[in-house]
Each structure stands twice: as structure tokens, then as C-alpha cells.
Design a protein around this motif. Structure first.
Motif, PDB file in Angstrom:
ATOM      1  N   VAL A 146       0.820  -1.196  -0.031  1.00 50.17           N
ATOM      2  CA  VAL A 146      -0.010  -0.073  -0.017  1.00 50.17           C
ATOM      3  C   VAL A 146       0.667   1.128   0.069  1.00 50.17           C
ATOM      4  O   VAL A 146       2.254   1.200   0.555  1.00 50.17           O
ATOM      5  CB  VAL A 146      -0.834   0.021   1.079  1.00 50.17           C
ATOM      6  CG1 VAL A 146      -0.215   0.258   2.620  1.00 50.17           C
ATOM      7  CG2 VAL A 146      -2.245   1.022   0.891  1.00 50.17           C
ATOM      8  N   GLN A 147       0.332   2.367  -0.474  1.00 50.52           N
ATOM      9  CA  GLN A 147       1.002   3.680  -0.528  1.00 50.52           C
ATOM     10  C   GLN A 147       1.196   4.194   1.036  1.00 50.52           C
ATOM     11  O   GLN A 147       0.294   4.156   1.694  1.00 50.52           O
ATOM     12  CB  GLN A 147       0.428   4.727  -1.360  1.00 50.52           C
ATOM     13  CG  GLN A 147       1.379   6.034  -1.668  1.00 50.52           C
ATOM     14  CD  GLN A 147       0.984   6.956  -2.646  1.00 50.52           C
ATOM     15  OE1 GLN A 147      -0.090   6.977  -2.921  1.00 50.52           O
ATOM     16  NE2 GLN A 147       2.037   7.591  -3.122  1.00 50.52           N
ATOM     17  N   LYS A 148       2.460   4.535   1.234  1.00 55.35           N
ATOM     18  CA  LYS A 148       2.624   5.060   2.559  1.00 55.35           C
ATOM     19  C   LYS A 148       2.005   6.442   2.994  1.00 55.35           C
ATOM     20  O   LYS A 148       2.085   7.221   1.984  1.00 55.35           O
ATOM     21  CB  LYS A 148       4.227   4.999   3.040  1.00 55.35           C
ATOM     22  CG  LYS A 148       5.083   3.448   2.939  1.00 55.35           C
ATOM     23  CD  LYS A 148       6.422   4.024   3.471  1.00 55.35           C
ATOM     24  CE  LYS A 148       7.078   4.596   2.255  1.00 55.35           C
ATOM     25  NZ  LYS A 148       8.559   4.522   2.620  1.00 55.35           N
ATOM     26  N   GLY A 149       1.858   6.450   4.382  1.00 54.44           N
ATOM     27  CA  GLY A 149       0.929   7.606   4.337  1.00 54.44           C
ATOM     28  C   GLY A 149      -0.248   7.998   3.977  1.00 54.44           C
ATOM     29  O   GLY A 149      -0.729   9.296   3.746  1.00 54.44           O
ATOM     30  N   THR A 150      -1.039   7.203   3.580  1.00 58.93           N
ATOM     31  CA  THR A 150      -2.389   7.354   2.839  1.00 58.93           C
ATOM     32  C   THR A 150      -3.456   6.695   4.043  1.00 58.93           C
ATOM     33  O   THR A 150      -3.124   6.040   4.613  1.00 58.93           O
ATOM     34  CB  THR A 150      -2.423   6.538   1.388  1.00 58.93           C
ATOM     35  OG1 THR A 150      -2.342   5.245   1.706  1.00 58.93           O
ATOM     36  CG2 THR A 150      -1.421   7.176   0.705  1.00 58.93           C
ATOM     37  N   LYS A 169       2.973  -3.815   3.810  1.00 55.45           N
ATOM     38  CA  LYS A 169       4.504  -3.113   3.399  1.00 55.45           C
ATOM     39  C   LYS A 169       4.181  -1.991   2.487  1.00 55.45           C
ATOM     40  O   LYS A 169       3.247  -1.833   1.683  1.00 55.45           O
ATOM     41  CB  LYS A 169       5.057  -4.051   2.388  1.00 55.45           C
ATOM     42  CG  LYS A 169       6.466  -3.821   2.048  1.00 55.45           C
ATOM     43  CD  LYS A 169       7.231  -5.149   1.116  1.00 55.45           C
ATOM     44  CE  LYS A 169       8.465  -4.453   0.770  1.00 55.45           C
ATOM     45  NZ  LYS A 169       9.328  -5.635  -0.004  1.00 55.45           N
ATOM     46  N   GLY A 170       4.809  -0.809   3.018  1.00 53.28           N
ATOM     47  CA  GLY A 170       4.480   0.293   2.548  1.00 53.28           C
ATOM     48  C   GLY A 170       5.375   0.681   1.424  1.00 53.28           C
ATOM     49  O   GLY A 170       6.414   0.317   1.420  1.00 53.28           O
ATOM     50  N   ASP A 175       2.936   2.390  -8.113  1.00 53.02           N
ATOM     51  CA  ASP A 175       3.542   1.623  -9.047  1.00 53.02           C
ATOM     52  C   ASP A 175       4.509   0.754  -8.462  1.00 53.02           C
ATOM     53  O   ASP A 175       4.779  -0.270  -9.104  1.00 53.02           O
ATOM     54  CB  ASP A 175       4.248   2.702 -10.027  1.00 53.02           C
ATOM     55  CG  ASP A 175       3.170   3.514 -10.753  1.00 53.02           C
ATOM     56  OD1 ASP A 175       1.988   3.003 -10.963  1.00 53.02           O
ATOM     57  OD2 ASP A 175       3.586   4.352 -11.617  1.00 53.02           O
ATOM     58  N   GLU A 176       5.448   1.272  -7.314  1.00 50.72           N
ATOM     59  CA  GLU A 176       6.347   0.372  -6.963  1.00 50.72           C
ATOM     60  C   GLU A 176       5.805  -0.939  -6.298  1.00 50.72           C
ATOM     61  O   GLU A 176       6.220  -2.089  -6.308  1.00 50.72           O
ATOM     62  CB  GLU A 176       7.150   1.251  -5.864  1.00 50.72           C
ATOM     63  CG  GLU A 176       7.793   2.251  -6.357  1.00 50.72           C
ATOM     64  CD  GLU A 176       8.588   3.210  -5.306  1.00 50.72           C
ATOM     65  OE1 GLU A 176       9.253   4.190  -5.671  1.00 50.72           O
ATOM     66  OE2 GLU A 176       8.010   2.936  -4.206  1.00 50.72           O
ATOM     67  N   ALA A 177       4.492  -0.467  -5.661  1.00 54.49           N
ATOM     68  CA  ALA A 177       3.881  -1.816  -5.085  1.00 54.49           C
ATOM     69  C   ALA A 177       3.142  -2.877  -6.306  1.00 54.49           C
ATOM     70  O   ALA A 177       3.367  -4.140  -6.161  1.00 54.49           O
ATOM     71  CB  ALA A 177       2.698  -1.300  -4.367  1.00 54.49           C
ATOM     72  N   TYR A 178       2.652  -2.241  -7.480  1.00 56.76           N
ATOM     73  CA  TYR A 178       2.199  -2.865  -8.372  1.00 56.76           C
ATOM     74  C   TYR A 178       3.520  -3.959  -8.955  1.00 56.76           C
ATOM     75  O   TYR A 178       3.233  -5.070  -9.266  1.00 56.76           O
ATOM     76  CB  TYR A 178       1.616  -2.124  -9.539  1.00 56.76           C
ATOM     77  CG  TYR A 178       0.376  -1.440  -9.207  1.00 56.76           C
ATOM     78  CD1 TYR A 178      -0.214  -1.861  -8.108  1.00 56.76           C
ATOM     79  CD2 TYR A 178       0.309  -0.047  -9.649  1.00 56.76           C
ATOM     80  CE1 TYR A 178      -1.339  -0.957  -7.798  1.00 56.76           C
ATOM     81  CE2 TYR A 178      -0.737   0.507  -9.515  1.00 56.76           C
ATOM     82  CZ  TYR A 178      -1.629   0.314  -8.413  1.00 56.76           C
ATOM     83  OH  TYR A 178      -2.624   0.806  -8.092  1.00 56.76           O
ATOM     84  N   ALA A 179       4.927  -3.245  -8.992  1.00 58.13           N
ATOM     85  CA  ALA A 179       5.920  -4.022  -9.464  1.00 58.13           C
ATOM     86  C   ALA A 179       6.189  -5.408  -8.689  1.00 58.13           C
ATOM     87  O   ALA A 179       6.549  -6.175  -9.115  1.00 58.13           O
ATOM     88  CB  ALA A 179       7.046  -3.163  -9.733  1.00 58.13           C
ATOM     89  N   ASP A 187       1.332 -10.532  -2.114  1.00 58.81           N
ATOM     90  CA  ASP A 187       0.152 -11.348  -2.465  1.00 58.81           C
ATOM     91  C   ASP A 187      -0.992 -10.280  -3.020  1.00 58.81           C
ATOM     92  O   ASP A 187      -1.767 -11.014  -3.744  1.00 58.81           O
ATOM     93  CB  ASP A 187      -0.558 -12.055  -1.367  1.00 58.81           C
ATOM     94  CG  ASP A 187       0.609 -12.866  -0.594  1.00 58.81           C
ATOM     95  OD1 ASP A 187       0.830 -13.891  -1.526  1.00 58.81           O
ATOM     96  OD2 ASP A 187       0.887 -12.570   0.306  1.00 58.81           O
ATOM     97  N   ALA A 188      -1.042  -9.162  -2.896  1.00 60.07           N
ATOM     98  CA  ALA A 188      -2.130  -8.023  -3.291  1.00 60.07           C
ATOM     99  C   ALA A 188      -1.563  -6.859  -2.799  1.00 60.07           C
ATOM    100  O   ALA A 188      -0.396  -6.786  -2.112  1.00 60.07           O
ATOM    101  CB  ALA A 188      -3.638  -8.456  -2.479  1.00 60.07           C
TER     102      ALA A 188
END
Length: 270
Positions: A146-150, A169-170, A175-179, A187-188
């Protein structure tokens, strides 16, 4: 603080020293119209709202705010900044307005002046096309990015506690998470439903959204400084209503989200 405001404050003389910053910045809208431009900040890595294509800023927010600026009679100037610096930057007058879609929460509403909702922000999961999740509850025991700080991160943590455990995991950007999701490190990924739907629609061989969303129904809005930004927000709200009424909003929703949706005409309860 804009140059116009600085000059105006100086002309007030020593008596101005007794005023607070909010008192001196009594009307951001007047300053912006006097300057003929509005400086707005977003992070251009948040498709389909904000993204860079061949170095050009495009997305739902860009299209929408181009129309808002026309209604205000000013020229928009767009800044690309990391998400974590945007709200702090607004508070210290680095720019006039936050164009990044900000999830509307009661905590944020105490510090910032929100516009009317500009899009849905309810949180969901996206997985790889061959993922095994059949519902959001299957995230139990999984590692989710997930994006951090959101606000989405906060909802993910709360949902993990509710269902019995998610390793969160932040990341600096979605885009970094999708990669990492594609390489199997995750896992998601959790994010607002419009972003994930756009991702899955544009990359159907790689990603699939987990239905239904798991988060509390929420919305995105734009924000300005509280107090001195209230007149600006009121003007933006008038512009949004005009854009909805004549069909421009629906056309932009269909272009970027694949369908038009009805948004609240008043501020939602937070």
C-alpha cells in the motif's frame, strides 16, 4: 505566501504585525485572481488521476482542473511532488492548492478545507491474474502492499486487525507496489477502487480486482488551506457544480474510469 500578499502586507505598516498569518491571507482567491494563475501540487504517479506519459502530465485530475481553472478565469501551473510533501507544503504556502486526490477524513477536515467530492475512494484489493483471493477476507495471513502515509494504509491496517492479521508493506508510490506484486513479493495491493479498476482494465492479463471493496465508503476531494483557502474552495465547488451540470464531469469519468458515477452534491458526513 504569494508576492502579491507580501507586498500588500508590507503596505499595511507596523499595524499588520498584530495580525495572524490567516488574517493577512484573508482571501487566497483574490490573490490568485490578481496573479492570473493558480499553482497546484500533485504526485504524477497515481493513475488514472495523475500520471506522466512521455513527459506530459495527463489524467483525470489534469482534465478536471483545466476545466476548473477556466471557470475561475486563471491559468493553472502544475507541480509534481512526492505525496508525503504535498500536505505539509500546502501548510507552509509553497503553492495555492492540492490537486492530488485526498481521501476525505474527519481528521484531515480539521486541518484543511475540502472541496466537494471529485471521485470515489473506497478501498479494495488487486491481485495477480492468477491470484487465489475470492473475497477481501482471504487477505488474512497475506503480505499486502500500500502507498505509505495514505488513508488507504490506515484502512488496510485496521482491516488486518479485524480479520486476524495482514503483513502490511508500505511503498512510496502505487507503481512500486504493483511491480512487487507482479514479481511475487506481494500477495495483493490495497488502494482506492478507481485506481485498481483502471489498472486491471488496462492490464487485464496481469491484474484482477478482488470484489467487493473492503473499506468504508469514502471519497476523494481537493484541498486548500483552512481559513484563507475557504473562498478558493467555495469558488472551486461552484466550478465543479457547473462542470457536473453541463456533462463535462460525466465525460471525464467515462474517459478515465470507464463509467460515469453520481457524486454527493453536498459534503459527506466524515
Amino acid at each position: 505566501m504569494t508576492f502579491y500578499t507580501t507586498v500588500k502586507s508590507a503596505l499595511l505598516g507596523l499595524g499588520a504585525l498584530a495580525f495572524t498569518t490567516s488574517a493577512v491571507l484573508a482571501d487566497d482567491l483574490a490573490d490568485i485572481k490578481a496573479a492570473g494563475k493558480i499553482v497546484v501540487a500533485t504526485e504524477m504517479h497515481y493513475a488514472p488521476f495523475d500520471m506522466l506519459e512521455n513527459g506530459e502530465y495527463v489524467g483525470f485530475d489534469r482534465d478536471l482542473f483545466d476545466e476548473i481553472a477556466k471557470e475561475l478565469g486563471v491559468t493553472p501551473e502544475y507541480l509534481d511532488l512526492p505525496w508525503t510533501s504535498i500536505l505539509p507544503g500546502l501548510e507552509v504556502n509553497k503553492f495555492d492548492f492540492v490537486l492530488a486526490p485526498v481521501t476525505m477524513t474527519a481528521e484531515r477536515a480539521e486541518r484543511y478545507s475540502f472541496t466537494l467530492p471529485i471521485a470515489d475512494a473506497t478501498v479494495a484489493f488487486v491481485q495477480r491474474k492468477d491470484g487465489k483471493m475470492t473475497g477481501p477476507e482471504d487477505a488474512k495471513g497475506m503480505t499486502v502492499g500500500v502507498q505509505k502515509g495514505t488513508a488507504q494504509e490506515q484502512q488496510l491496517v485496521a482491516y488486518g486487525e479485524e480479520i486476524g492479521g495482514i503483513t502490511v508493506k508500505g511503498y512510496g508510490t502505487p507503481d512500486e507496489a504493483y511491480a512487487d506484486l507482479m514479481t511475487g513479493r506481494l500477495d495483493a495491493v490495497a488502494g482506492s477502487a478507481p485506481l485498481l479498476s483502471y489498472l486491471a482494465n488496462t492490464r487485464p492479463d496481469n491484474f484482477a480486482v478482488v470484489i467487493p471493496p473492503f473499506g468504508t465508503p469514502t471519497y476523494f476531494g481537493f484541498v486548500a488551506r483552512k481559513g484563507d483557502g475557504d473562498t478558493l474552495v467555495a469558488a472551486v465547488n461552484d466550478a465543479l457544480e457547473a462542470i457536473k451540470t453541463d456533462g463535462r464531469m460525466a465525460a471525464m469519468q467515462e474517459k478515465w474510469f470507464g463509467m460515469a458515477t453520481e457524486l454527493p452534491a453536498t459534503m459527506p458526513e466524515l
